[in-house]
Motif scaffolding. Structure first.
Motif, mmCIF file in Angstrom:
data_model
loop_
_atom_site.group_PDB
_atom_site.id
_atom_site.type_symbol
_atom_site.label_atom_id
_atom_site.label_comp_id
_atom_site.label_asym_id
_atom_site.label_seq_id
_atom_site.Cartn_x
_atom_site.Cartn_y
_atom_site.Cartn_z
ATOM 1 N N THR A 281 0.838 -1.293 -0.122
ATOM 2 C CA THR A 281 -0.031 -0.100 0.010
ATOM 3 C C THR A 281 0.782 1.299 0.102
ATOM 4 O O THR A 281 2.010 1.346 0.826
ATOM 5 C CB THR A 281 -0.961 -0.112 0.983
ATOM 6 O OG1 THR A 281 -0.064 0.006 2.441
ATOM 7 C CG2 THR A 281 -2.003 -1.120 1.153
ATOM 8 N N VAL A 282 0.640 2.193 -0.786
ATOM 9 C CA VAL A 282 1.577 3.277 -0.869
ATOM 10 C C VAL A 282 0.235 4.574 -0.999
ATOM 11 O O VAL A 282 -0.734 4.796 -1.609
ATOM 12 C CB VAL A 282 1.985 3.686 -2.550
ATOM 13 C CG1 VAL A 282 2.480 4.785 -2.845
ATOM 14 C CG2 VAL A 282 3.175 2.265 -2.618
ATOM 15 N N ASP A 283 0.674 5.525 -0.055
ATOM 16 C CA ASP A 283 0.121 6.543 0.495
ATOM 17 C C ASP A 283 0.098 7.740 -0.692
ATOM 18 O O ASP A 283 1.549 8.045 -0.863
ATOM 19 C CB ASP A 283 0.605 7.181 1.680
ATOM 20 C CG ASP A 283 -0.138 8.270 2.390
ATOM 21 O OD1 ASP A 283 -1.359 8.603 1.779
ATOM 22 O OD2 ASP A 283 0.314 9.162 3.296
ATOM 23 N N ALA A 284 -0.552 8.214 -1.210
ATOM 24 C CA ALA A 284 -0.456 9.127 -2.414
ATOM 25 C C ALA A 284 -1.694 10.389 -2.278
ATOM 26 O O ALA A 284 -2.607 10.194 -1.695
ATOM 27 C CB ALA A 284 -0.640 8.522 -3.840
ATOM 28 N N ALA A 285 -1.007 11.590 -2.915
ATOM 29 C CA ALA A 285 -2.039 12.810 -2.736
ATOM 30 C C ALA A 285 -2.089 13.320 -4.320
ATOM 31 O O ALA A 285 -1.055 13.115 -5.017
ATOM 32 C CB ALA A 285 -1.552 13.499 -1.911
ATOM 33 N N TYR A 286 -3.251 13.847 -4.636
ATOM 34 C CA TYR A 286 -3.358 14.431 -5.666
ATOM 35 C C TYR A 286 -3.881 15.987 -5.704
ATOM 36 O O TYR A 286 -4.506 16.085 -4.778
ATOM 37 C CB TYR A 286 -4.505 13.964 -6.618
ATOM 38 C CG TYR A 286 -4.803 14.573 -7.991
ATOM 39 C CD1 TYR A 286 -3.899 14.397 -8.963
ATOM 40 C CD2 TYR A 286 -6.004 15.329 -8.086
ATOM 41 C CE1 TYR A 286 -4.471 15.021 -10.287
ATOM 42 C CE2 TYR A 286 -6.394 15.974 -9.033
ATOM 43 C CZ TYR A 286 -5.524 15.873 -10.223
ATOM 44 O OH TYR A 286 -6.010 16.417 -11.380
ATOM 45 N N GLU A 287 -3.097 16.872 -6.340
ATOM 46 C CA GLU A 287 -3.615 18.050 -6.264
ATOM 47 C C GLU A 287 -3.925 18.735 -8.036
ATOM 48 O O GLU A 287 -2.834 18.461 -8.477
ATOM 49 C CB GLU A 287 -2.359 19.272 -5.707
ATOM 50 C CG GLU A 287 -2.082 18.544 -4.390
ATOM 51 C CD GLU A 287 -0.759 19.236 -3.825
ATOM 52 O OE1 GLU A 287 -0.567 20.475 -4.002
ATOM 53 O OE2 GLU A 287 0.045 18.631 -3.222
ATOM 54 N N PRO A 288 -4.869 19.326 -8.225
ATOM 55 C CA PRO A 288 -4.932 19.872 -9.521
ATOM 56 C C PRO A 288 -4.047 20.975 -9.749
ATOM 57 O O PRO A 288 -3.526 21.616 -8.783
ATOM 58 C CB PRO A 288 -6.451 20.464 -9.405
ATOM 59 C CG PRO A 288 -7.044 19.654 -8.442
ATOM 60 C CD PRO A 288 -6.088 19.585 -7.465
ATOM 61 N N GLY A 289 -3.513 21.367 -10.885
ATOM 62 C CA GLY A 289 -2.902 22.720 -11.106
ATOM 63 C C GLY A 289 -3.454 23.912 -10.417
ATOM 64 O O GLY A 289 -4.621 24.023 -10.634
ATOM 65 N N THR A 290 -2.602 24.874 -10.172
ATOM 66 C CA THR A 290 -3.185 26.020 -9.520
ATOM 67 C C THR A 290 -3.588 27.025 -10.634
ATOM 68 O O THR A 290 -4.207 28.089 -9.954
ATOM 69 C CB THR A 290 -2.180 26.690 -8.480
ATOM 70 O OG1 THR A 290 -1.024 26.955 -9.234
ATOM 71 C CG2 THR A 290 -2.062 25.529 -7.449
ATOM 72 N N ARG A 291 -3.288 27.035 -11.748
ATOM 73 C CA ARG A 291 -3.828 27.928 -12.708
ATOM 74 C C ARG A 291 -3.996 27.337 -13.987
ATOM 75 O O ARG A 291 -3.546 26.154 -14.304
ATOM 76 C CB ARG A 291 -2.629 28.993 -12.807
ATOM 77 C CG ARG A 291 -1.452 28.397 -13.635
ATOM 78 C CD ARG A 291 -0.254 29.615 -13.872
ATOM 79 N NE ARG A 291 0.765 29.345 -14.756
ATOM 80 C CZ ARG A 291 1.760 29.676 -14.877
ATOM 81 N NH1 ARG A 291 1.993 30.854 -14.170
ATOM 82 N NH2 ARG A 291 2.974 29.330 -15.802
#
Length: 281
Positions: free
Chosen positions: A17-27
């Motif tokens: 299991t791999v902890d992961a996070a996603y963030e959309p581009g800011t612009r």
């Protein structure tokens, strides 16, 4: 419509299991489009570390960003193999980015993560099979590991402060790192002092080295970044990688820069993010 920020545990093909996070581009810009940058941190890092978050914030100016913690690091499961099976962790993160709708992916790795990014790109290049007259896989076709790389190819690769060859002990920091990895006392210090759980078994077989992997990345664009004050790996390492890449690689030797994420200033991170987003297209 772009996906919302997300946090989840991914599962690698070998069950970690791999902890992961996603963030959309800011612009919204032409350069970001449907591109995502997947960040592979260095040894003893994780996605919550301030230097990893700083890099992610800089890259988010140019594309969506996926960060994750390698096995044995942070909240991820398993134990670190110090650059071997971590290729499967990066593959899981790239696949997740594609599942979120991103069709152009750049991988950016720092130190150990840089070596993993190079090996990952070589194991599953974006080029069709037979391109450039060769087909190569470290794991045999039909194996669990090989199948786990399906859909996990990258469209551009950035390797920052990575070694060219394994077992390098030419600097004091690398001699300390080898003590951490190879000695029971060192692994205990790593587990309780550095929050990094290291597997007690050595490599068997030894994975292909970064410099052996680099020629197999072409024609995927490759950027090698290294500081001229890197205390871990001297300049012969990036020069070897650049020479192995030939015309398909680009080398940035950064004046006054030390090692990996902590040493990369905001201006350099912005240049890396811009390069990654542009070349992934």
């Amino acid at each position: 419509m772009r996906p919302a920020p997300a946090r989840r545990f991914l599962r690698t093909v070998d069950g970690v299991t791999v902890d992961a996070a996603y963030e959309p581009g800011t612009r919204a810009s032409d350069i970001s489009g449907d591109t995502a940058i997947v960040v592979a941190h260095g040894f003893t890092g994780d996605l919550e570390r301030p230097h990893v978050r700083r890099a992610a914030s800089a890259f988010a100016q140019y594309a969506a960003v996926v960060t994750f913690s390698f096995r044995g690091h942070g909240a991820s499961g398993g134990r670190s193999t110090v650059g071997d099976r971590e290729v499967l962790d990066l593959a899981a993160a790239v696949r997740w980015a594609r599942e979120l709708g991103h069709t152009r992916i750049a991988t950016v790795g720092f130190s150990m993560g840089g070596s993993v990014a190079l090996r990952h790109a070589a194991l599953h290049p974006a080029a069709p099979k037979g391109r450039a007259g060769r087909e190569w896989h470290e794991w045999p076709e039909g194996s669990q590991e090989h199948e786990g790389l399906a859909g996990a190819h990258t469209d551009a690769v950035v390797s920052v402060s990575a070694p060219a060859r394994w077992y390098y002990r030419g600097t004091a920091p690398m001699r300390r790192l080898h003590w951490l990895v190879t000695r029971p006392a060192g692994r205990a210090v790593s587990r309780y002092g550095l929050r990094t759980r290291i597997h007690h078994r050595g490599w068997d077989p030894v994975p292909s080295s970064p410099v052996e992997s680099v020629p197999l990345i072409a024609p995927t664009p490759l950027l090698v970044v290294h500081g001229d004050r890197d205390g871990y790996f001297p300049l012969d390492h990036p020069r070897m990688l650049a020479a192995a890449a030939g015309e398909h690689g680009e080398l940035w030797l950064e004046r006054g820069m030390g090692h990996a994420e902590n040493a990369a200033d905001d201006e350099l991170l912005a240049r890396i993010g811009e390069w990654a987003a542009r070349h992934a297209g």
